[in-house]
Design a protein around this motif. Sequence first.
Motif, PDB file in Angstrom:
ATOM      1  N   LEU A 163       2.878  -6.205 -16.184  1.00  0.00           N
ATOM      2  CA  LEU A 163       4.008  -5.316 -16.473  1.00  0.00           C
ATOM      3  C   LEU A 163       3.533  -3.953 -16.963  1.00  0.00           C
ATOM      4  O   LEU A 163       4.028  -2.912 -16.514  1.00  0.00           O
ATOM      5  N   GLY A 164       2.581  -3.964 -17.870  1.00  0.00           N
ATOM      6  CA  GLY A 164       2.070  -2.698 -18.402  1.00  0.00           C
ATOM      7  C   GLY A 164       1.358  -1.883 -17.344  1.00  0.00           C
ATOM      8  O   GLY A 164       1.515  -0.656 -17.269  1.00  0.00           O
ATOM      9  N   LEU A 165       0.584  -2.562 -16.489  1.00  0.00           N
ATOM     10  CA  LEU A 165      -0.140  -1.849 -15.432  1.00  0.00           C
ATOM     11  C   LEU A 165       0.813  -1.210 -14.426  1.00  0.00           C
ATOM     12  O   LEU A 165       0.672  -0.033 -14.059  1.00  0.00           O
ATOM     13  N   TYR A 170       3.669   3.557 -12.236  1.00  0.00           N
ATOM     14  CA  TYR A 170       4.919   4.253 -11.908  1.00  0.00           C
ATOM     15  C   TYR A 170       5.017   5.595 -12.642  1.00  0.00           C
ATOM     16  O   TYR A 170       5.367   6.619 -12.038  1.00  0.00           O
ATOM     17  N   LEU A 171       4.697   5.588 -13.926  1.00  0.00           N
ATOM     18  CA  LEU A 171       4.832   6.816 -14.714  1.00  0.00           C
ATOM     19  C   LEU A 171       3.870   7.909 -14.240  1.00  0.00           C
ATOM     20  O   LEU A 171       4.220   9.085 -14.210  1.00  0.00           O
ATOM     21  N   VAL A 172       2.643   7.518 -13.860  1.00  0.00           N
ATOM     22  CA  VAL A 172       1.638   8.516 -13.498  1.00  0.00           C
ATOM     23  C   VAL A 172       1.775   8.951 -12.041  1.00  0.00           C
ATOM     24  O   VAL A 172       1.679  10.141 -11.724  1.00  0.00           O
ATOM     25  N   GLU A 173       2.019   7.999 -11.153  1.00  0.00           N
ATOM     26  CA  GLU A 173       1.967   8.310  -9.720  1.00  0.00           C
ATOM     27  C   GLU A 173       3.340   8.636  -9.119  1.00  0.00           C
ATOM     28  O   GLU A 173       3.430   9.394  -8.164  1.00  0.00           O
ATOM     29  N   TYR A 174       4.404   8.062  -9.660  1.00  0.00           N
ATOM     30  CA  TYR A 174       5.720   8.245  -9.047  1.00  0.00           C
ATOM     31  C   TYR A 174       6.767   8.787 -10.023  1.00  0.00           C
ATOM     32  O   TYR A 174       7.823   9.242  -9.579  1.00  0.00           O
ATOM     33  N   GLY A 175       6.503   8.700 -11.324  1.00  0.00           N
ATOM     34  CA  GLY A 175       7.531   8.957 -12.319  1.00  0.00           C
ATOM     35  C   GLY A 175       8.065  10.383 -12.324  1.00  0.00           C
ATOM     36  O   GLY A 175       7.324  11.322 -12.624  1.00  0.00           O
ATOM     37  N   LYS A 176       9.330  10.537 -11.990  1.00  0.00           N
ATOM     38  CA  LYS A 176      10.023  11.825 -12.052  1.00  0.00           C
ATOM     39  C   LYS A 176      11.486  11.562 -12.401  1.00  0.00           C
ATOM     40  O   LYS A 176      12.025  10.512 -12.079  1.00  0.00           O
ATOM     41  N   GLY A 177      12.089  12.530 -13.068  1.00  0.00           N
ATOM     42  CA  GLY A 177      13.516  12.438 -13.315  1.00  0.00           C
ATOM     43  C   GLY A 177      13.880  11.627 -14.532  1.00  0.00           C
ATOM     44  O   GLY A 177      13.056  11.331 -15.410  1.00  0.00           O
ATOM     45  N   ALA A 178      15.149  11.226 -14.581  1.00  0.00           N
ATOM     46  CA  ALA A 178      15.712  10.570 -15.770  1.00  0.00           C
ATOM     47  C   ALA A 178      15.108   9.190 -15.999  1.00  0.00           C
ATOM     48  O   ALA A 178      14.894   8.790 -17.148  1.00  0.00           O
ATOM     49  N   LEU A 179      14.847   8.459 -14.913  1.00  0.00           N
ATOM     50  CA  LEU A 179      14.305   7.103 -15.081  1.00  0.00           C
ATOM     51  C   LEU A 179      12.930   7.148 -15.747  1.00  0.00           C
ATOM     52  O   LEU A 179      12.649   6.367 -16.661  1.00  0.00           O
ATOM     53  N   ARG A 232       0.243   2.536 -22.502  1.00  0.00           N
ATOM     54  CA  ARG A 232      -0.348   3.791 -22.976  1.00  0.00           C
ATOM     55  C   ARG A 232      -1.815   3.916 -22.567  1.00  0.00           C
ATOM     56  O   ARG A 232      -2.256   4.967 -22.093  1.00  0.00           O
ATOM     57  N   SER A 233      -2.595   2.862 -22.766  1.00  0.00           N
ATOM     58  CA  SER A 233      -4.020   2.936 -22.418  1.00  0.00           C
ATOM     59  C   SER A 233      -4.212   3.095 -20.914  1.00  0.00           C
ATOM     60  O   SER A 233      -5.040   3.906 -20.464  1.00  0.00           O
ATOM     61  N   THR A 234      -3.437   2.365 -20.112  1.00  0.00           N
ATOM     62  CA  THR A 234      -3.565   2.479 -18.654  1.00  0.00           C
ATOM     63  C   THR A 234      -3.115   3.847 -18.171  1.00  0.00           C
ATOM     64  O   THR A 234      -3.741   4.442 -17.270  1.00  0.00           O
ATOM     65  N   GLU A 235      -2.050   4.365 -18.757  1.00  0.00           N
ATOM     66  CA  GLU A 235      -1.552   5.689 -18.380  1.00  0.00           C
ATOM     67  C   GLU A 235      -2.614   6.759 -18.615  1.00  0.00           C
ATOM     68  O   GLU A 235      -2.842   7.630 -17.750  1.00  0.00           O
ATOM     69  N   VAL A 241      -8.265  10.140 -13.632  1.00  0.00           N
ATOM     70  CA  VAL A 241      -8.767  10.088 -12.247  1.00  0.00           C
ATOM     71  C   VAL A 241      -8.540  11.458 -11.601  1.00  0.00           C
ATOM     72  O   VAL A 241      -7.406  11.958 -11.590  1.00  0.00           O
ATOM     73  N   PRO A 242      -9.582  12.098 -11.068  1.00  0.00           N
ATOM     74  CA  PRO A 242      -9.413  13.443 -10.477  1.00  0.00           C
ATOM     75  C   PRO A 242      -8.428  13.437  -9.313  1.00  0.00           C
ATOM     76  O   PRO A 242      -8.428  12.522  -8.476  1.00  0.00           O
ATOM     77  N   ASN A 243      -7.602  14.468  -9.252  1.00  0.00           N
ATOM     78  CA  ASN A 243      -6.633  14.587  -8.160  1.00  0.00           C
ATOM     79  C   ASN A 243      -7.317  14.781  -6.814  1.00  0.00           C
ATOM     80  O   ASN A 243      -6.737  14.480  -5.768  1.00  0.00           O
TER      81      ASN A 243
END
Length: 362
Positions: A163-165, A170-179, A232-235, A241-243
């Motif tokens: 779940l944490g991973l 999601y937060l780093v690679e896809y996370g945008k907007g209100a969600l 938090r640690s995974t994020e 990781v370099p873009n």
Amino acid sequence: MSHATTTDVQDKRPRTSPDHRKGSLSSRSLPRWAPLGFAAVAIALGVGISVAAGWHSRVQWGLISALLFLAISYVVTTVVENQRQAKDRLATSIVWVCFVVAVVPLASLLWTTISRGSERLDGYFLTHSMAGVLGSEDSGGVYHALIGTLEQVGIATLISAPLGLLTAVYLVEYGKGALARSVTFFVDVMTGIPSIVAGLFILSIMLIASIEPSGLMGALALTILMIPVVVRSTEEMLKLVPNELREASLALGIPKWRTILKVVLPTAIGGITTGVMLAIARIAGETAPIILLVFGSQLINTNPFEGAQSSLPFYIYEQYKVGEAASYDRAWAAALVLIAFVMILNLAARGIARWKAPKTGR
């Protein structure tokens, strides 16, 4: 003609005498062992002043020695070198003093636990339970609590790590907007939840649904505490990781999900593993939710889904509460087992992080 012109130009250069050049490049400086010398002198003076004043507290001795160390470092460096170097050395000395102040209580606690816990820790203690053993008897072991801890922490890890991973990806690679903002807010809130609140939350569900105490209930409370640490640690590891790696993979026509799976996660796997291990170490010592939800047992219960179960933190609390000399020895030995368990997890995390770290070729 040209040679004469060049000679004239060279003659017009500012001349520096050998003595002046030597003085500008070499100035007086303290040897590298000077801080150790300052510390030795400060400790000797601090102890001498404390003994002469009739103070018997080791804390007073340490504080006086620390203040003398800072004063000696600053004054001697100012006299021998200069004031700028003295300020730099004073800042370094303050950092060292703060480090020692933080480490000394930890080292003292570790030494006390090892010295008192090793007296009772042996093969019998690790392979027997407290079934039929009175608190005053010099027998019994920690086997039932060790089994309970391994099962409860294992269940919490099986739920929390995926779940944490996934949340961090999601937060780093896809996370945008209100969600994404809502998920970040709830993770921040969960990070600050006290362990007793997590236990009370699961307890309220148990009372509403008439569920009996078990190791699973304790594992669910530990899951609430572990998930935000893993996220938090995974994020943070994924952000490192370099873009360029992502862009290079996407430029080859590889889908984003496959780029994350084959490029991003393998690059950050060392840090992710370390974060998960640290989260496990964090929940392994939780006592409050275990007391509420697991209920404790003197018998060996290998089924975490039914019946009361024990754990190492609960066992330590239970033995200390008995108040007998034999129970104190068992509590110290169980504390040593818990510290060893956490240390093994940390060492394993560092080993995996070094093993899986990207090879830099240096």
